[in-house]
Design an enzyme around this catalytic site. Structure first.
Site, mmCIF file in Angstrom:
data_model
loop_
_atom_site.group_PDB
_atom_site.id
_atom_site.type_symbol
_atom_site.label_atom_id
_atom_site.label_comp_id
_atom_site.label_asym_id
_atom_site.label_seq_id
_atom_site.Cartn_x
_atom_site.Cartn_y
_atom_site.Cartn_z
ATOM 1 N N ASP A 158 1.004 -1.007 0.063
ATOM 2 C CA ASP A 158 -0.081 0.087 0.056
ATOM 3 C C ASP A 158 0.969 1.179 -0.203
ATOM 4 O O ASP A 158 1.729 1.226 0.880
ATOM 5 C CB ASP A 158 -0.906 -0.025 1.013
ATOM 6 N N THR A 168 0.926 4.332 0.760
ATOM 7 C CA THR A 168 1.204 5.182 1.844
ATOM 8 C C THR A 168 1.603 4.301 3.044
ATOM 9 O O THR A 168 1.330 3.227 3.534
ATOM 10 C CB THR A 168 -0.234 5.748 2.337
ATOM 11 N N ASP A 178 -1.930 0.400 6.141
ATOM 12 C CA ASP A 178 -2.144 1.206 7.561
ATOM 13 C C ASP A 178 -3.523 1.699 7.753
ATOM 14 O O ASP A 178 -3.820 2.221 8.916
ATOM 15 C CB ASP A 178 -0.934 2.216 7.450
#
Length: 783
Positions: free
Chosen positions: A301, A303, A533
């Site tokens: 992912d 980020t 996250d």
């Protein structure tokens, strides 16, 4: 109490303390490590320890007390295992405390952050996007609060919560924000009540190594006791001295028990977890260390892995004759209207001051509508992804967005509508575009390059614009960063297995699509790790073989992850990969040493049930082999550096080393029986030669198991044979042996030792050829 609670003032500190003292407070989430009593119980009350106690009682009956030395080793193993596990537990618990998020509550009119268990009945909590609600409560004030109650209802649809609505512990905030009052805490909450009624389900471990070891242990558990009983019975029925029969049976059963292998595996994983904790990596499940080492595909992912998660406001691009100052004024009125400060809002707030515009109504961002908005005295404004909120986009706007997205910017659109924001926004006019940049982690490029060099394929799965993601991936040197897919254009019935074969960057991905992508990689034969996250990563992380969460992420995401990166630094996964490879490679190699003893003991037990001769060993005579040729070197080798790529040949390594070594030992023990008969050797003399040749074959196997050799390994292997030889020189009587350097056993002893090497080599070649013939794909000739 709810009616007396002011959502802006909350409880006073005095009230909160009184309620806490009365026990009306929340409870900590259950720890994922075992308690100390559980560790002690798990290490002490094992089937093998029970067998050891029974065997000790048999030896005690014979009065030959020095043969009880095996019990000291068994007790030491239990103590060592317990100490290592307790040390690891304490280290991990410390890191767990650091990784726990704090809860925002209102006390004395001020917003404070407290730990989960310091929330008291009647507390006012502030909740926002990504938070997992820790108590049962009711909504006092709401800014378009949307929650996911799938953990309760099984439905994944977002549910809107307004003033007076109930919220349940375990629910996840999808969008908006609210102030809620705690109406149930501690054991009275829904989550805790459920834990008393049902056991928490966990996905099965993907640990091939532990599954293999457990399968071996399970099989041995079935055969050890009956074989030992039969051996004792046959020897007594044949007229053997009962003491000698008992000692032989004890030696046979001790040999069959590979208890050190179980201890070695658990201690090595526990040591690795403690070591990773020092590198700020929290390991929630020990077998996950091995699983990650087998991963061949990591889905990132963007980020938190490639980027730091921090955003920077760069600029605004006015359209339709609007000015930059005007856009910044509108943008300020929009972002300051909400209490939940996501990264985008925070970046804008750092660059733009609060214009203090009167906001009539606010509409926080939600995943359903893809925008946030405000009704103000100056107009109605919305901000969101251009693709979702601009109808009939002009070529000029489209080209501008595409150009900046290709440069790696996150592009948002700012629009004004003359209608109420609850109505259709087809009249919304574009005011301008907002440029936001992602901060790339300084070590991102080197970290990703390391995984590529280790043969791990890297993919990016993100909810952002695929062009933006591709540009960032290109900046860090990600291979095939130009092979992108906009998942909004992928039909539901698309062939995902083909889709993942040809592409490396997936943008605008929904949570359900993330899960399907992960599943497709697995169906294609890959072992997949997923990093994330946010709440939108939960489904994919649960599906993946290994889930990796950032400590800065949501509590719900961390709750299902196998690893939590305390500093939210993906480069720490290099240490996890290295530890996993070390564990698999080293245990896979030294496991064969334990199974040599198991195999030859099983074979000798069966043979000597039908033989007129006594079992060839006593327990004390096996101690030098168990301690200095197996136990000590295997533990040291298991902790030695070994970071080669995992070849999934755990079982093959065992069979290629353990089987020929065991067969060679059995052959020589039988041969020594007949040599002893020819030269009229007594039991102790025959046993001495058997122990000597067994130890020497073990030493050759130790060399083979330790390949490729290096200085560290040689510094472990060479002293082991020196210590073993010293026993025969200086302490033979301690272990019920005789001096091999005296006649008449010196020449036969020398002959069997000298011939053991070529015989073992020939036997290894024969076994390897048989294994390759049986299964050429599984047993390759390189091992």
């Amino acid at each position: 109490m709810q009616s007396r609670i002011d959502s802006q003032k909350g409880l006073t500190t005095k009230q909160a303390k009184r309620l806490y003292d009365q026990g009306l407070h929340n409870t900590k989430r259950k720890g994922f490590t075992k308690t100390i009593p559980q560790i002690l119980q798990g290490n002490a009350f094992t089937l093998f320890n029970f067998i050891n106690i029974v065997l000790a009682a048999m030896v005690f009956y014979t009065g030959d007390y020095k043969n009880l030395l095996f019990l000291v080793i068994a007790v030491s193993n239990t103590i060592i295992g317990s100490i290592q596990e307790i040390r690891s537990k304490r280290q991990l618990d410390k890191m767990a405390i650091l990784s726990q998020g704090l809860i925002r509550v209102v006390r004395d009119g001020q917003i404070k952050e407290v730990e989960d268990d310091h929330i008291v009945l009647g507390d006012v909590l502030l909740i926002g996007h990504g938070d997992q609600i820790p108590i049962d409560g009711k909504v006092l004030t709401s800014d378009s609060l949307q929650v996911d109650e799938s953990q309760i209802t099984g439905e994944t649809n977002s549910i809107e919560k307004n003033h007076g609505d109930s919220v349940t512990s375990g629910s996840v905030v999808l969008s908006g924000s609210a102030r809620i009052v705690a109406t149930e805490v501690g054991e009275d909450t829904f989550v805790n009540r459920m834990e008393f009624e049902v056991s928490r389900t966990k996905k099965d471990s993907d640990s091939k190594m532990l599954k293999t070891i457990n399968k071996i242990i399970k099989w041995l558990t079935v055969v050890i006791v009956p074989l030992g009983a039969l051996l004792l019975y046959t020897k007594i029925m044949r007229g053997d001295d009962i003491d000698q029969a008992m000692l032989g049976t004890v030696a046979a059963m001790i040999g069959m028990i590979p208890e050190g292998l179980v201890l070695l595996s658990s201690v090595t994983l526990a040591v690795s977890a403690a070591k990773l904790a020092r590198h700020k990596v929290l390991v929630r499940e020990l077998p996950a260390i091995e699983t990650l080492a087998r991963v061949d595909t990591i889905c990132l992912d963007k980020t938190g892995t490639i980027t730091s998660g921090k955003l920077k406001f760069e600029d605004v691009l006015p359209f339709n004759n609007h000015s930059k100052d005007e856009l910044k004024h509108v943008l300020g009125s929009l972002v300051y209207a909400f209490e939940d400060d996501n990264e985008t809002s925070s970046a804008i707030k750092q660059a733009i001051a609060n214009p203090n515009v009167n906001v009539v109504k606010s509409f926080p961002f939600s995943s359903d509508k893809k925008w946030s908005g405000v009704d103000t005295d100056e107009g109605n404004f919305i901000m969101g992804a251009p693709q979702f909120i601009i109808e009939n986009m002009s070529k000029e706007v489209s080209d501008t967005i595409s150009d900046y997205a290709n440069q790696g910017y996150r592009v948002l659109a700012l629009l004004q509508s003359h209608k109420d924001l609850t109505e259709d926004l087809d009249d919304a006019q574009l005011l301008g575009l907002i440029l936001i940049s992602d901060e790339i982690r300084p070590d991102a490029k080197s970290t990703l390059q390391y995984f590529v060099e280790q043969g791990v394929s890297l993919k990016v799965i993100s909810g952002d614009d695929p062009k933006t993601v591709s540009a960032i991936a290109k900046r860090v040197g990600l291979k095939d960063s130009d092979k992108i897919v906009d998942m909004t254009e992928v039909p539901f019935d698309a062939d995902y297995q083909e889709l993942v074969k040809d592409n490396a960057v997936f943008g605008r991905v929904t949570p359900q699509q993330k899960k399907r992508l992960i599943r497709s990689y697995q169906l294609n034969g890959n072992t997949v790790a997923m990093t994330g996250d946010g709440v939108n990563d939960m489904l994919a992380m649960k599906q993946a073989n290994c889930g990796i969460a950032m400590a800065s992420g949501s509590e719900s995401t961390k709750g299902i992850a196998d690893f939590v990166l305390i500093n939210s630094n993906f480069s720490a996964m290099i240490d996890v990969l290295a530890e996993g490879r070390r564990v698999i490679n080293n245990i896979g190699s030294v496991a064969s040493l334990y199974l040599i003893k198991t195999m030859f003991s099983l074979s000798l037990t069966i043979l000597f049930m039908f033989s007129i001769h006594s079992y060839p060993f006593q327990p004390i005579q096996l101690t030098p082999i168990n301690t200095f040729m197996v136990g000590l070197p295997s533990f040291l080798l298991a902790l030695a550096p070994n970071y080669q790529r995992v070849t999934n040949q755990f079982s093959t390594k065992i069979y290629n080393i353990a089987l020929p070594a065991a067969m060679t030992i059995v052959g020589y023990v039988v041969l020594i029986i007949y040599i002893g008969k020819a030269f009229d050797f007594n039991f102790v003399q025959r046993a001495t030669i058997s122990v000597l040749v067994t130890g020497f074959i073990y030493w050759i196997a130790l060399f083979k198991a330790s390949r490729p050799l290096n200085k560290v390994k040689l510094s472990i292997i060479v002293p082991s044979i020196v210590i073993f030889a010293a026993i025969f020189l200086f302490f033979p009587s301690v272990f019920s042996l005789v001096d091999v350097f005296t006649m008449p056993i010196f020449i036969p002893a020398a002959l069997v030792v000298v011939t053991a090497v070529p015989v073992f080599i020939v036997m290894s070649s024969v076994v390897r050829r048989i294994l390759i013939k049986i299964n050429p794909e599984k047993f390759d000739d390189s091992i």
